[in-house]
Each structure stands twice: as structure tokens, then as C-alpha cells.
Enzyme design. Structure first.
Site, short mmCIF file in Angstrom:
data_model
loop_
_atom_site.label_atom_id
_atom_site.label_comp_id
_atom_site.label_asym_id
_atom_site.label_seq_id
_atom_site.Cartn_x
_atom_site.Cartn_y
_atom_site.Cartn_z
N GLU A 37 -44.66 -50.08 45.53
CA GLU A 37 -44.46 -51.35 46.24
C GLU A 37 -43.62 -51.19 47.49
O GLU A 37 -43.27 -52.20 48.12
CB GLU A 37 -43.77 -52.36 45.30
CG GLU A 37 -44.49 -52.62 43.99
CD GLU A 37 -45.75 -53.48 44.14
OE1 GLU A 37 -45.75 -54.38 44.99
OE2 GLU A 37 -46.73 -53.23 43.41
N ASP A 135 -54.09 -61.52 43.90
CA ASP A 135 -54.45 -62.03 42.57
C ASP A 135 -55.76 -61.45 42.04
O ASP A 135 -55.99 -61.45 40.84
CB ASP A 135 -54.62 -63.56 42.60
CG ASP A 135 -53.36 -64.28 43.05
OD1 ASP A 135 -52.32 -63.61 43.21
OD2 ASP A 135 -53.42 -65.51 43.22
N ASP A 206 -55.02 -61.39 35.93
CA ASP A 206 -54.96 -61.48 37.38
C ASP A 206 -54.29 -60.20 37.89
O ASP A 206 -53.33 -59.71 37.27
CB ASP A 206 -54.10 -62.68 37.82
CG ASP A 206 -54.86 -64.00 37.72
OD1 ASP A 206 -55.94 -64.04 37.10
OD2 ASP A 206 -54.35 -65.00 38.28
N HIS A 254 -48.33 -64.58 36.92
CA HIS A 254 -47.99 -63.44 37.79
C HIS A 254 -46.56 -62.93 37.63
O HIS A 254 -45.67 -63.66 37.26
CB HIS A 254 -48.28 -63.77 39.26
CG HIS A 254 -49.69 -64.25 39.46
ND1 HIS A 254 -50.09 -64.96 40.56
CD2 HIS A 254 -50.80 -64.12 38.68
CE1 HIS A 254 -51.37 -65.25 40.45
NE2 HIS A 254 -51.83 -64.76 39.32
N ASP A 256 -44.84 -61.43 40.25
CA ASP A 256 -44.14 -61.20 41.51
C ASP A 256 -43.20 -62.32 41.97
O ASP A 256 -42.78 -62.34 43.13
CB ASP A 256 -45.13 -60.79 42.62
CG ASP A 256 -46.30 -61.75 42.78
OD1 ASP A 256 -46.36 -62.74 42.03
OD2 ASP A 256 -47.14 -61.50 43.66
N ASN A 313 -40.79 -63.90 46.40
CA ASN A 313 -42.09 -63.20 46.48
C ASN A 313 -42.18 -62.46 47.82
O ASN A 313 -42.90 -62.84 48.73
CB ASN A 313 -43.18 -64.27 46.36
CG ASN A 313 -44.56 -63.69 46.24
OD1 ASN A 313 -45.23 -63.48 47.25
ND2 ASN A 313 -44.99 -63.41 45.04
N HIS A 358 -45.94 -61.66 49.27
CA HIS A 358 -46.52 -60.65 48.37
C HIS A 358 -47.90 -61.11 47.90
O HIS A 358 -48.87 -60.35 47.90
CB HIS A 358 -45.59 -60.39 47.18
CG HIS A 358 -45.93 -59.16 46.39
ND1 HIS A 358 -46.58 -59.21 45.18
CD2 HIS A 358 -45.71 -57.83 46.65
CE1 HIS A 358 -46.74 -57.96 44.73
NE2 HIS A 358 -46.22 -57.12 45.59
N CYS A 359 -48.00 -62.40 47.55
CA CYS A 359 -49.29 -62.94 47.06
C CYS A 359 -50.40 -62.87 48.10
O CYS A 359 -51.55 -62.58 47.76
CB CYS A 359 -49.17 -64.41 46.69
SG CYS A 359 -47.86 -64.85 45.59
O1 DAV Z 1 -43.03 -68.50 39.68
O2 DAV Z 1 -44.13 -69.91 40.78
C1 DAV Z 1 -45.84 -67.78 41.46
C2 DAV Z 1 -47.00 -66.85 41.43
C3 DAV Z 1 -47.08 -66.02 42.59
N1 DAV Z 1 -48.20 -65.09 42.57
C4 DAV Z 1 -44.07 -68.88 40.19
C5 DAV Z 1 -45.31 -68.02 40.12
#
Ligand code: DAV
Length: 375
Positions: A37, A135, A206, A254, A256, A313, A358-359
Site C-alpha cells: 500500500e 471495491d 468486495d 471494507h 480501508d 481513507n 483510497h476507495c
Molecule cells: O467506515 O464508512 C467506508 C468504506 C470505504 N470503502 C466506513 C466505510
């Protein structure tokens, strides 16, 4: 063209059929080459918000909301307002300009406008978006894996990346798709709050349930990734990798916004989810940086598709440079104290769309190689 025996070779026929331009010389340097990462990024896919809509008729979407009703405020389905889409694209353009200044190659998907529901033999659902490549695609080593996602509305989402994936394959990367899950109603547990909302009938996860640290891969077991998904991933990655289950950290979507790997030996943790007791075993050897409380940012009247922890993130562009939400001043300060420079940028609708830096990216190539960080 004929070969020495005077017969037409198969490869020549293939070349003629698809046209020479479509078949460049295969290079030994796979464009996909990523093991962790944090190594310096050379190429990255950045998602696109066009045609984004919150799905209806999607059991996976219901499953994700089950345990987080209080967090993902009441979400309403339907197309996101054009203003949100346009402002998001503006923010993404500024982000891309910064990446390009650093010499990073940026690729974008081709967003698909769906006028009808997605259908399989078993169900129909409306579509979602291609804002978050993280994702649906997992890049490990020289391979890209299309993940078997929990949302029905994401079933065909990787089609938006097809041109990129074909290009990478032609240039020498490996490309596979996980077995397509059936995602039948019985695969979801919407009634018993004591168990995860995703059952173990087939591999489902995912790609954003996973983060990479060389030979060690961390997999969040949650409503967006089941135990069978972990077994499938380990079977495909083989003995070069150890896939570690992260259980009882965060039951929703997720990994992250829960764990962030900053550089060898340093992990950012979300203190509301990660404790000395549940931190994945290998990470007990690393130093932990405890994320400060996140600065709340606004979201639209359609609801928030993420918790405030989306603020952590972040995207590491190298072990000493992070892209972080500009609002998160305490986090930025903390990273700087660790010798990490920060590129503070905005995604004004990150909370609404459920995607931070990151997403919305998939780092496909970073300098460096496969290493063991936990010996
Ligand atoms: O904690 O809101 C966000 C997911 C990001 N991929 C959360 C999860």
C-alpha cells in the site's frame, strides 16, 4: 504469412483477424506490478462518478445497511443529482492534475449508462456506479482480480474497466475474475443481527475488504466479505502469500476506514474499531498510529454512504507522501509528525458517495517487489 512448413500459423491468423494494432508486442514488464500500500506509485486507475445512482432492489445493499443503519443515515435510492456528479468530477480533475505532476500515469474507466435493470437468471437490480475501482478490482503482484461483490447492483461494474483490463493483459499482466456469485436471497441474512449479514454459501467479497503488505494480505471478514471468499483468495494466490482473516474489527463495508498501512512497520488504526485484542496478529509487531477523531464533513440529503471514518481513507503515494482529505487537519498533523508529507485535497461529496482517496483509486503499479515485512 506462412511458417517454414508452408502452413499458416495460428498466431498469424489471429493477428489478421483482430488487426495488428490491437495486438502490440507483449512486454515482459507487466503494467500491473504492485505488492503493498506504500511503495512509490507509477500508475493508478481513478474512478468516475458519471451515472452514479443508489441502487434499489438490491439485497446486498440492504445487507450492508443492516448493521449500520445509525451510521449510513437513511439512504434513498435513485440517481445522484447532477451537481454532485459534476462537482465530484471537478475534484477528481484537481486530484489527477496533482498525480500527473508527480509523473504518475492515470487511467479512467468508461462509465456505462444503464437504462434498464441488471438481470441474471435469478434476480434483477438497478446499477450503482464506477466511482470506486478499489471495491471491484484487486491488484496483487502482476495480476488483476475482478472481485465477487456483495452488491447485486455491482455485478457488471467491471465492464467499465474492460478497455483498461484488456490493455493490461495485452501488455503482459494477468487478468482473472473470481467465480461469479449467484447472490441468491438465501445468501443474505437480513434477520438475525447476531450473525453477519452475508452467509457462507459461495465466495463473496468486495476487493476493498483487502489491503496488501507484501507476502501478507489482510482480509476483513464482514458483511462485505465472507469466510469462503478468503479461502478462494488464498487458493488463487498460493503459497507466496498468506491471507490473514481480520475478524471482529468492523462488521460492515471494507477495511480501508479501519486500518491503513502507511509504510513498513507503521499502521494507522481506527480506535473505535481496532484494539490491542482484535488487531490482526502480524500487525501486533508494528507500531500503531491511532487516528484522531475525524472532522465531520457534510453530505447530501440523499444520505451518507459512509461513516465519518471515511476521513482516514487515505492514499499513500510513497512511504513519505499521503493524499488526505483536506478537512482532516488533526490527522494531517499526526502524519506530518511521523515524517509523512501530505497532499491535502478535497472530495466534496466523498461522504455522500461513500468514497475517499483510497476507495476511488486502484494503484496498479508501484516501484518495489514482493517482500516479507513480518519476518
Ligand atoms: O467506515 O464508512 C467506508 C468504506 C470505504 N470503502 C466506513 C466505510
Amino acid at each position: 504469412m506462412q511458417n517454414a512448413a508452408g502452413k499458416q500459423s495460428v498466431s498469424t491468423t489471429f493477428h489478421e483477424r483482430i488487426g495488428h494494432d490491437a495486438m502490440p508486442e507483449k512486454s515482459n514488464l507487466s503494467p500491473v506490478h504492485v505488492y503493498n500500500e506504500w511503495d512509490p506509485v507509477e500508475e493508478i486507475i481513478v474512478g468516475a462518478p458519471q451515472y452514479a445512482a443508489l441502487p434499489h432492489n438490491d439485497k446486498g445493499f440492504e445487507a450492508i445497511q443492516r448493521s449500520t443503519k445509525d451510521l449510513f443515515q437513511a439512504l434513498s435510492s435513485g440517481a445522484y443529482p447532477q451537481k454532485i456528479i459534476e462537482e465530484t468530477e471537478e475534484d477528481i480533475q484537481l486530484f489527477i492534475a496533482e498525480l500527473q505532476k508527480l509523473g504518475i500515469i492515470v487511467r479512467r474507466p468508461d462509465p456505462i449508462q444503464h437504462n434498464d435493470d441488471i438481470k441474471t437468471l435469478d434476480w434483477a437490480a438497478s446499477h450503482f456506479f464506477c466511482y470506486c475501482p478499489r471495491d471491484v478490482l484487486l491488484a496483487i503482484g502482476t495480476t488483476i482480480i475482478e472481485s465477487p461483490n456483495v452488491f447485486r447492483s455491482r455485478y457488471f461494474e467491471t465492464f467499465a474497466y474492460r478497455n483498461i483490463l484488456v490493455d493490461y493483459m495485452l501488455k503482459g499482466s494477468k487478468w482473472i475474475s473470481a467465480p461469479k456469485p449467484r447472490l441468491l436471497d438465501e445468501g443474505y441474512n437480513l434477520s438475525d443481527p447476531k450473525s453477519l449479514a452475508l452467509r457462507d454459501l459461495e465466495p463473496v467479497f468486495d476487493a476493498a475488504n483487502i489491503i496488501r503488505a507484501g507476502r501478507d494480505i489482510f482480509y476483513l471478514v464482514s458483511d462485505s466479505g465472507n469466510e469462503m471468499g478468503l479461502l478462494w483468495l488464498q487458493s488463487i494466490l498460493g503459497d507466496d502469500y498468506r491471507v490473514h482473516a481480520c475478524r471482529n474489527l468492523y462488521s460492515s463495508m471494507h477495511i480501508d476506514s479501519t486500518l491503513g498501512l502507511l509504510r513498513p512497520g507503521l499502521v494507522l488504526i481506527n480506535p473505535t474499531r481496532v484494539t490491542p485484542d482484535n488487531i490482526p496478529e502480524p500487525l501486533k509487531k508494528w507500531d500503531t498510529l491511532v487516528a484522531p477523531e475525524m472532522v465531520e464533513i457534510k453530505y447530501s440529503e440523499m444520505g451518507s454512504f459512509s461513516t465519518p471514518w471515511l476521513g482516514m481513507n487515505l492514499l499513500m503515494l510513497s512511504p513519505t507522501l499521503a493524499v488526505v482529505d483536506k478537512h482532516q487537519k488533526p490527522l494531517i498533523k499526526l502524519l506530518e509528525q511521523q515524517g509523512i508529507d501530505v497532499l491535502p485535497l478535497l472530495l466534496r461529496h466523498g461522504r455522500t458517495l461513500g468514497g475517499g482517496f483510497h476507495c476511488i483509486t486502484l494503484d496498479v503499479r508501484r516501484r518495489g517487489r514482493l517482500e516479507n515485512y513480518f519476518s
